[in-house]
Design an enzyme around this catalytic site. Structure first.
Site, short mmCIF file in Angstrom:
data_model
loop_
_atom_site.label_atom_id
_atom_site.label_comp_id
_atom_site.label_asym_id
_atom_site.label_seq_id
_atom_site.Cartn_x
_atom_site.Cartn_y
_atom_site.Cartn_z
N GLU A 192 -53.82 75.17 44.98
CA GLU A 192 -52.45 74.87 44.52
C GLU A 192 -52.17 73.39 44.61
O GLU A 192 -53.04 72.60 45.00
CB GLU A 192 -51.42 75.68 45.32
CG GLU A 192 -51.48 75.45 46.81
CD GLU A 192 -50.70 76.50 47.61
OE1 GLU A 192 -50.27 77.52 47.05
OE2 GLU A 192 -50.53 76.28 48.83
N ASP A 215 -43.58 69.79 50.34
CA ASP A 215 -44.11 69.62 48.98
C ASP A 215 -43.71 68.28 48.36
O ASP A 215 -43.18 68.24 47.24
CB ASP A 215 -43.62 70.78 48.08
CG ASP A 215 -43.91 72.14 48.66
OD1 ASP A 215 -44.96 72.29 49.31
OD2 ASP A 215 -43.10 73.07 48.48
C1 6LW Z 1 -45.87 75.62 47.28
C2 6LW Z 1 -47.29 75.51 47.59
C3 6LW Z 1 -47.19 75.27 48.99
O1 6LW Z 1 -45.59 76.10 46.03
O2 6LW Z 1 -46.18 76.01 49.47
O3 6LW Z 1 -47.87 73.74 50.57
C4 6LW Z 1 -45.49 76.53 48.38
N1 6LW Z 1 -47.92 74.38 49.52
O4 6LW Z 1 -47.98 74.49 46.97
C5 6LW Z 1 -44.03 76.53 48.63
O5 6LW Z 1 -43.63 75.30 49.18
#
Ligand code: 6LW
Length: 519
Positions: A176, A22
């Site tokens: 996300e 992240d």
């Molecule tokens: C994070 C989400 C993700 O919140 O994994 O790769 C989750 N993306 O965006 C936890 O790292």
């Protein structure tokens, strides 16, 4: 004068190997700063600095005080601190993240990204992956997974407007990691979708306003490795940065799995860097390679020297290096660098690695093939070296009462794999991983090593072998060789990766040095 960006040639990816998921990045002048998730480990949110986007040095941890990072003692593995965003605005650095264990987002600020960072301001809003952007009128826009947008006052944690649903990607699951950028009169919204595994993808949309309406990019997803045979998979969770020379770059996470079939990834999600081109007002990125070609220029500024990533900690400093992390807490009374100068002394708080609450100081495993050694004085304690993903997935070599043993815990299973007398006084213990020669006899004990029993038959290759050794007067003795696939994300689940930990589970023990090197 260091280069402001990779200036041509080939640089090595991942730029931050090992459990560094992240990533979020920002630039101030010629300096780049990057942060990653830290989950149940403290201190939280490692902060890195670079002058060329390729070579990163850790300069601190944004959440390095217990009052900034409340982790309940029973915090499950892979909860705690999720994806952070770092931005620079109005003379200060802003870092926003989510403490999933409290269900709150938190904002901290710092004038110097090496710290100190402020006490947190909380925002009690749902979802994860908060990001901040400011418009020319000074409005602060918060975006979260979902994708939801809010206008907030980040100084006090007040929501002024929202939630507003703007654009949530092309329809993949888990929209996300949204980031909003103001570029050339447009607001670009970069979103990841498909989940943080092999379906991961990055998509983009743009609008004249942070609240939309958003027009999806003509070539979404702009990056995905899903369904391909590329060695780097799960590419997503991206953040953009413009270099001093005007070029654009993307940091993102990816995984490098090993073994057949299916492959296993054991280093967690790692941070990669790729160049970004703009075509007709839209960002375009090429697939992510372990050796990435930087655009036009001369020297490969980012080419890492061979053997890079090796280090030794003699525990001579009075402060623990920034890389050392501990699961859930690191009470002052549990560790000391001054009690026995030149040694790291650990005092037991918990009695087993199988439960939260143990005293451990750990560093990320950053290379598939590596070797980590420690010189340990167990005193009258029980202490050792562990390779772990979480409380239910770890291999340990430990010394107690004149015996050295190798123990493995995988899911509900726990087994002693080797046991032999330990030399008196301090001992040197080693854990090594190798991705070659994955078909050894299954060794379950030192006796079996001396006289190998019936092989169990040829198994499909896993990710790696984990080898434990003890140094003796006659040279190193292999105690056990264990199949590494059981310490992978595919087996353990979760969002972290392997770490190598120094621990004590009874009384006290002291560690003279720790040595780590890729092999
Ligand atoms: C994070 C989400 C993700 O919140 O994994 O790769 C989750 N993306 O965006 C936890 O790292």
């Amino acid at each position: 004068m260091p280069a402001a960006r990779p200036t041509g040639g080939v640089y090595r990816n991942p730029v931050l190997p090992g459990f560094h998921p992240d990533p979020s990045v920002c630039r101030v002048g010629e300096d780049y700063y990057l942060v990653c998730s830290s989950f149940e480990y403290v201190p939280g949110v490692p902060v890195f600095h670079s002058r060329d986007l390729v070579n990163w040095r850790q300069i601190g941890n944004a959440l390095d005080r217990p009052d900034q990072l409340e982790l309940p003692p029973d915090t499950p593995a892979s909860q705690g601190i999720y994806a952070p965003t770092i931005r620079h605005h109005d003379g200060r650095f802003w870092m926003i993240t989510t403490n999933v264990s409290l269900g709150r987002h938190l904002v901290v600020t710092a004038v110097d990204p090496a710290g100190p960072w402020s006490d947190p301001v909380y925002l009690d809003l749902p979802h994860v992956d908060p990001s901040l952007a400011w418009d020319d009128d000074g409005n602060c826009w918060l975006t979260t997974s979902g994708v939801k947008t809010y206008r907030i006052d980040p100084e006090v944690g007040l929501v002024l407007e929202g939630p507003i649903s703007t654009w949530s990607g092309t329809g993949g699951q888990y929209p996300e990691s949204p980031h909003l950028y103001r570029i050339d009169g447009w607001w670009y919204l970069v979103v990841s979708e498909g989940g943080t595994h092999t379906g991961h993808a990055v998509s983009v949309a743009r609008s004249r306003s942070p609240l939309g309406p958003f027009e999806p990019g003509p070539a979404n997803p702009i990056l995905t490795h899903r369904g391909t045979g590329r060695p780097v998979q799960a590419t997503g969770h991206a953040d953009l940065v413009q270099a001093v020379d005007g070029s654009w770059w993307m940091v993102l996470l990816g995984i490098r799995a090993r073994g057949q079939w299916p492959p296993y990834h054991v280093l967690g999600r790692e941070t990669f860097l790729v160049p970004v081109r703009w075509v007709d007002g839209w960002p375009v990125v090429d697939p992510v390679e372990e050796a990435t070609a930087a655009p036009a220029g001369s020297a490969p500024a980012g080419a890492a020297p061979p053997g890079s990533g090796a280090y030794r900690d003699d525990f001579d400093d009075v402060r623990l290096a920034y890389r050392w992390i501990s699961p859930r807490s690191r009470p002052d009374a549990a560790w000391s660098l001054t009690e026995r100068p030149g040694w790291l002394t650990l005092h037991a708080t918990g009695s087993t690695l199988d439960r939260a609450g143990v005293t451990m100081v750990a560093a990320r495993q950053q290379h598939h093939d590596c070797r980590a050694g420690v010189r340990l004085d167990p005193g009258d304690g029980v202490a050792g070296l562990t390779l772990r993903v979480d409380e239910a997935h770890h291999y340990d070599v430990e010394v107690s009462g004149g015996t050295v043993r190798v123990v493995g815990r995988v899911g509900p299973f726990r087994q002693v794999f080797a046991e032999r007398p330990a030399p008196a006084g301090p001992v040197v213990l080693t854990v090594a991983t190798r991705t070659r020669d994955l078909y050894p006899p299954v060794v379950t004990s030192a006796a079996e090593l001396a006289a190998p029993g019936e092989p169990y038959g040829v198994r499909p290759a896993g990710s790696d072998m984990v080898v434990f050794e003890l140094a003796t007067d006659d040279g190193p003795v292999v105690l056990a060789e264990l199949d590494g696939r059981y310490l992978s994300t595919e087996v353990a689940a979760g969002f972290t990766g392997r770490v190598i930990g120094l621990y004590v589970t009874r009384s006290s023990a002291a560690f003279d040095w720790f040595d780590y090197r890729p092999t």
